[in-house]
Design an enzyme around this catalytic site. Structure first.
Site, mmCIF file in Angstrom:
data_model
loop_
_atom_site.group_PDB
_atom_site.id
_atom_site.type_symbol
_atom_site.label_atom_id
_atom_site.label_comp_id
_atom_site.label_asym_id
_atom_site.label_seq_id
_atom_site.Cartn_x
_atom_site.Cartn_y
_atom_site.Cartn_z
ATOM 1 N N PHE A 189 0.824 -1.217 0.000
ATOM 2 C CA PHE A 189 0.000 0.000 0.000
ATOM 3 C C PHE A 189 0.860 1.271 0.000
ATOM 4 C CE2 PHE A 189 -2.225 2.744 3.407
ATOM 5 C CZ PHE A 189 -2.815 3.576 2.476
ATOM 6 N N SER A 234 2.062 -6.423 8.034
ATOM 7 C CA SER A 234 1.550 -5.162 8.581
ATOM 8 C C SER A 234 0.187 -5.235 9.262
ATOM 9 C CB SER A 234 1.479 -4.131 7.448
ATOM 10 O OG SER A 234 0.439 -4.478 6.536
ATOM 11 N N LYS A 267 7.619 -4.788 15.173
ATOM 12 C CA LYS A 267 8.073 -3.494 14.641
ATOM 13 C C LYS A 267 8.980 -2.798 15.666
ATOM 14 C CE LYS A 267 7.113 -1.587 11.269
ATOM 15 N NZ LYS A 267 7.689 -1.613 9.890
ATOM 16 N N TYR A 305 2.346 -7.891 16.065
ATOM 17 C CA TYR A 305 2.778 -6.967 14.993
ATOM 18 C C TYR A 305 3.609 -5.820 15.575
ATOM 19 C CZ TYR A 305 2.500 -2.804 12.041
ATOM 20 O OH TYR A 305 2.816 -1.651 11.350
ATOM 21 N N THR A 338 5.966 2.582 12.927
ATOM 22 C CA THR A 338 4.564 2.853 13.240
ATOM 23 C C THR A 338 4.391 3.436 14.648
ATOM 24 O OG1 THR A 338 2.458 1.718 13.682
ATOM 25 C CG2 THR A 338 4.427 0.396 13.922
ATOM 26 N N ASP A 339 3.309 4.183 14.840
ATOM 27 C CA ASP A 339 3.007 4.704 16.181
ATOM 28 C C ASP A 339 2.616 3.581 17.148
ATOM 29 O OD1 ASP A 339 0.499 4.097 15.102
ATOM 30 O OD2 ASP A 339 -0.396 6.056 15.543
ATOM 31 N N GLU A 340 2.311 2.386 16.591
ATOM 32 C CA GLU A 340 1.862 1.290 17.471
ATOM 33 C C GLU A 340 2.965 0.816 18.407
ATOM 34 O OE1 GLU A 340 -0.581 -1.769 15.843
ATOM 35 O OE2 GLU A 340 -1.613 -0.382 14.514
HETATM 36 P P1 NAD Z 1 1.438 -3.711 3.221
HETATM 37 O O1 NAD Z 1 1.119 -4.919 4.017
HETATM 38 O O2 NAD Z 1 0.388 -3.115 2.347
HETATM 39 O O3 NAD Z 1 2.693 -4.009 2.272
HETATM 40 C C1 NAD Z 1 3.825 -4.720 2.704
HETATM 41 C C2 NAD Z 1 4.669 -5.051 1.480
HETATM 42 O O4 NAD Z 1 5.860 -5.737 1.934
HETATM 43 C C3 NAD Z 1 3.977 -5.994 0.491
HETATM 44 O O5 NAD Z 1 4.200 -5.557 -0.833
HETATM 45 C C4 NAD Z 1 4.659 -7.339 0.734
HETATM 46 O O6 NAD Z 1 4.677 -8.169 -0.414
HETATM 47 C C5 NAD Z 1 6.059 -6.896 1.132
HETATM 48 N N1 NAD Z 1 6.768 -7.896 1.947
HETATM 49 C C6 NAD Z 1 6.302 -8.545 3.044
HETATM 50 N N2 NAD Z 1 7.235 -9.410 3.497
HETATM 51 C C7 NAD Z 1 8.324 -9.278 2.692
HETATM 52 C C8 NAD Z 1 9.600 -9.882 2.659
HETATM 53 N N3 NAD Z 1 9.969 -10.807 3.554
HETATM 54 N N4 NAD Z 1 10.483 -9.491 1.710
HETATM 55 C C9 NAD Z 1 10.123 -8.567 0.783
HETATM 56 N N5 NAD Z 1 8.933 -7.967 0.758
HETATM 57 C C10 NAD Z 1 8.028 -8.312 1.701
HETATM 58 O O7 NAD Z 1 1.986 -2.645 4.251
HETATM 59 P P2 NAD Z 1 1.766 -1.054 4.303
HETATM 60 O O8 NAD Z 1 0.485 -0.760 4.951
HETATM 61 O O9 NAD Z 1 2.084 -0.482 2.981
HETATM 62 O O10 NAD Z 1 2.919 -0.652 5.339
HETATM 63 C C11 NAD Z 1 4.244 -0.422 4.888
HETATM 64 C C12 NAD Z 1 5.117 -0.120 6.091
HETATM 65 O O11 NAD Z 1 4.619 1.024 6.774
HETATM 66 C C13 NAD Z 1 5.151 -1.256 7.115
HETATM 67 O O12 NAD Z 1 6.470 -1.368 7.581
HETATM 68 C C14 NAD Z 1 4.221 -0.780 8.222
HETATM 69 O O13 NAD Z 1 4.630 -1.286 9.466
HETATM 70 C C15 NAD Z 1 4.383 0.719 8.143
HETATM 71 N N6 NAD Z 1 3.221 1.537 8.545
HETATM 72 C C16 NAD Z 1 1.985 1.303 8.004
HETATM 73 C C17 NAD Z 1 0.915 2.134 8.347
HETATM 74 C C18 NAD Z 1 -0.461 1.935 7.764
HETATM 75 O O14 NAD Z 1 -1.404 2.600 8.187
HETATM 76 N N7 NAD Z 1 -0.657 1.076 6.774
HETATM 77 C C19 NAD Z 1 1.123 3.171 9.261
HETATM 78 C C20 NAD Z 1 2.396 3.357 9.799
HETATM 79 C C21 NAD Z 1 3.436 2.548 9.425
HETATM 80 O O1 DAU Z 2 -1.229 3.075 13.551
HETATM 81 C C1 DAU Z 2 -0.532 2.596 12.447
HETATM 82 C C2 DAU Z 2 -0.995 1.206 12.108
HETATM 83 O O2 DAU Z 2 -2.286 1.336 11.502
HETATM 84 C C3 DAU Z 2 -0.048 0.467 11.166
HETATM 85 O O3 DAU Z 2 1.171 0.257 11.832
HETATM 86 C C4 DAU Z 2 -0.633 -0.883 10.736
HETATM 87 O O4 DAU Z 2 0.220 -1.502 9.785
HETATM 88 C C5 DAU Z 2 -1.992 -0.633 10.120
HETATM 89 O O5 DAU Z 2 -2.593 -1.875 9.782
HETATM 90 C C6 DAU Z 2 -2.893 0.144 11.082
HETATM 91 O O6 DAU Z 2 -3.224 -0.682 12.235
HETATM 92 P P1 DAU Z 2 -4.710 -0.718 12.860
HETATM 93 O O7 DAU Z 2 -4.877 -1.987 13.580
HETATM 94 O O8 DAU Z 2 -4.997 0.555 13.580
HETATM 95 O O9 DAU Z 2 -5.554 -0.701 11.473
HETATM 96 P P2 DAU Z 2 -6.865 -1.485 11.006
HETATM 97 O O10 DAU Z 2 -7.293 -0.868 9.719
HETATM 98 O O11 DAU Z 2 -6.681 -2.956 11.058
HETATM 99 O O12 DAU Z 2 -7.929 -1.089 12.116
HETATM 100 C C7 DAU Z 2 -8.253 0.262 12.385
HETATM 101 C C8 DAU Z 2 -9.214 0.274 13.564
HETATM 102 O O13 DAU Z 2 -10.460 -0.287 13.148
HETATM 103 C C9 DAU Z 2 -8.755 -0.597 14.724
HETATM 104 O O14 DAU Z 2 -9.140 0.040 15.935
HETATM 105 C C10 DAU Z 2 -9.505 -1.910 14.542
HETATM 106 C C11 DAU Z 2 -10.801 -1.460 13.910
HETATM 107 N N1 DAU Z 2 -11.419 -2.408 12.972
HETATM 108 C C12 DAU Z 2 -10.645 -2.922 11.979
HETATM 109 C C13 DAU Z 2 -11.165 -3.808 11.060
HETATM 110 C C14 DAU Z 2 -10.301 -4.404 9.961
HETATM 111 C C15 DAU Z 2 -12.774 -2.730 13.072
HETATM 112 O O15 DAU Z 2 -13.475 -2.237 13.971
HETATM 113 N N2 DAU Z 2 -13.294 -3.608 12.170
HETATM 114 C C16 DAU Z 2 -12.558 -4.165 11.159
HETATM 115 O O16 DAU Z 2 -13.101 -4.986 10.372
#
Ligand code: NAD
Ligand code: DAU
Length: 341
Positions: free
Chosen positions: A14, A91, A160, A156, A131-133
């Site tokens: 993503f 993630s 991280k 997770y 991540t903030d988590e």
């Molecule tokens: P995502 O799950 O959408 O994408 C992860 C990507 O990494 C995928 O393309 C997957 O194929 C690749 N991958 C996984 N394992 C691998 C491996 N062993 N070798 C090579 N590639 C591999 O994740 P995202 O939501 O795009 O998040 C990206 C980064 O940002 C992560 O490190 C996550 O912790 C961090 N992050 C995400 C969010 C969020 O809201 N999505 C917020 C803060 C930080």
């Molecule tokens: O804060 C950053 C993080 O945000 C990233 O590090 C993670 O990679 C990313 O997945 C995200 O984590 P969350 O657990 O916060 O995201 P998620 O979209 O899974 O859930 C957002 C909130 O919504 C959480 O409080 C759980 C809730 N939820 C989620 C799903 C999928 C629901 O209530 N119903 C659902 O079906």
């Protein structure tokens, strides 16, 4: 800066794919090498706009395998200074609750493999996207700042946190040019529909139930993905080695409000909302103090939620083929068809 190559890990996911598309737009002279193992979360259909560009190379490989990382560095050769932007990770919190080991493997071991190779290659910079988590959960008030003690609550976030500490250790021990970003929840195009916002758009569009965990009053701080990518770029170009930068939108909402907003944009009824069993160990509230990156690097979000949430909903509606291919699993054939191995 012109002679520069970015080795992006996890660029088919993503945020990584949004980052690559943004760099290709803003810095067309930079070379991009995308190392991705294409787990379920990796989708090369996110990157069709750059495919075929002479400055973009895809390397199918796993960050846990030294030989794959080596191949990716070979693809960077001759492209000036190399900087690594490390997105690759498992993630999704819910998946980590079902099985923690893939998270330890990629997020912890993979990060160390990448750090060792990057140090051996003498990379210019290494931005670790975290991540903030890692800070755990907040009560009703207060904000996470860079000095907040690390207290992760899910497999997770624990993995991280471990990866952040490995980056820190590489800097302290070896003077390695590592920097860490810690961002809040992202939303925008190309997010896998297991995460709240794309899941609820996808379900509501088909009049399916929207699962809301627990009482739906958990709070997240939402940031548009392009703003996150801008912040990462700013850290890459102007950040200080060894530093941590929090990134957030100053945009807190309880989950149930997000659900109701999206339903209203879609013109769908609130009767689709279905309260389900809470996520075990569910963090109650995240909220970021992003004043360091604002004051030191001049970054601020450019998109308001009022603007970018409807934009995001419309994007998923207009990309129904993309969404259907993800939901049916057809997107996984793309690599085979395009690259033939
Ligand atoms: P995502 O799950 O959408 O994408 C992860 C990507 O990494 C995928 O393309 C997957 O194929 C690749 N991958 C996984 N394992 C691998 C491996 N062993 N070798 C090579 N590639 C591999 O994740 P995202 O939501 O795009 O998040 C990206 C980064 O940002 C992560 O490190 C996550 O912790 C961090 N992050 C995400 C969010 C969020 O809201 N999505 C917020 C803060 C930080
Ligand atoms: O804060 C950053 C993080 O945000 C990233 O590090 C993670 O990679 C990313 O997945 C995200 O984590 P969350 O657990 O916060 O995201 P998620 O979209 O899974 O859930 C957002 C909130 O919504 C959480 O409080 C759980 C809730 N939820 C989620 C799903 C999928 C629901 O209530 N119903 C659902 O079906």
């Amino acid at each position: 800066m012109s002679e520069r190559t970015l080795l992006v890990t996890g660029g088919a996911g993503f945020i990584g794919s949004n980052f690559i598309l943004q760099i290709a737009e803003q810095h067309p002279d930079w070379r991009i090498v995308n190392l991705d193992s294409l787990t379920y979360a990796g989708n090369l259909e996110n990157l069709t706009q750059v495919e075929g560009s002479p400055n973009y190379t895809f390397v199918h490989g796993d960050i846990c395998k030294e030989e794959d990382v080596e191949r990716a560095f070979e693809s960077c050769a001759g492209g000036g200074d190399v900087a690594v932007v490390h997105f690759a990770a498992e993630s999704h919190v819910d998946r980590s609750i079902l099985s923690g080991m893939p998270f330890v493997e990629t997020n912890v071991k993979g990060t160390q493999v990448l750090l060792d190779s990057s140090r051996a290659k003498g990379v210019e910079r290494f931005v670790h996207v975290s991540t903030d988590e890692v800070y755990g959960s907040l009560g009703a008030t207060g904000l996470f700042h860079e000095g907040t003690p690390l207290a992760p609550n899910s497999p997770y976030s624990a993995s991280k946190t471990a990866s952040d500490l490995l980056v820190r250790a590489a800097h302290k021990t070896h003077g390695f040019p590592g920097l860490i970003t810690r961002c809040s929840n992202n939303y925008g195009p190309y997010q896998f529909p297991e995460k709240l916002i794309p899941l609820l758009i996808a379900n509501a569009s088909e009049d399916k139930a929207i699962p809301v965990y627990g009482d739906g009053m958990q709070v997240r701080d939402w940031l548009y993905v392009r703003d996150h990518c801008e912040a990462i770029l700013r850290v890459l170009t102007d950040g200080k080695d060894g530093e941590v930068y929090n990134i957030g939108g100053n945009n807190e909402y309880p989950n149930i409000e997000i659900v109701k907003m999206v339903l209203s944009i879609l013109g769908k009824p609130e009767s689709l909302i279905t309260y389900v069993k809470d996520r075990p160990g569910h963090d109650r509230r995240y909220a970021i103090d992003a004043s360091k990156i604002r004051d030191q690097l001049g970054w601020e979000p450019r998109h308001s939620f009022e603007q970018a949430l409807p934009l995001t909903v419309r994007w998923y509606q207009s990309q129904d083929v993309w969404l259907q291919r993800v939901r049916s699993g057809e997107y996984r054939d793309y690599y085979q068809r395009q690259y033939g191995s």
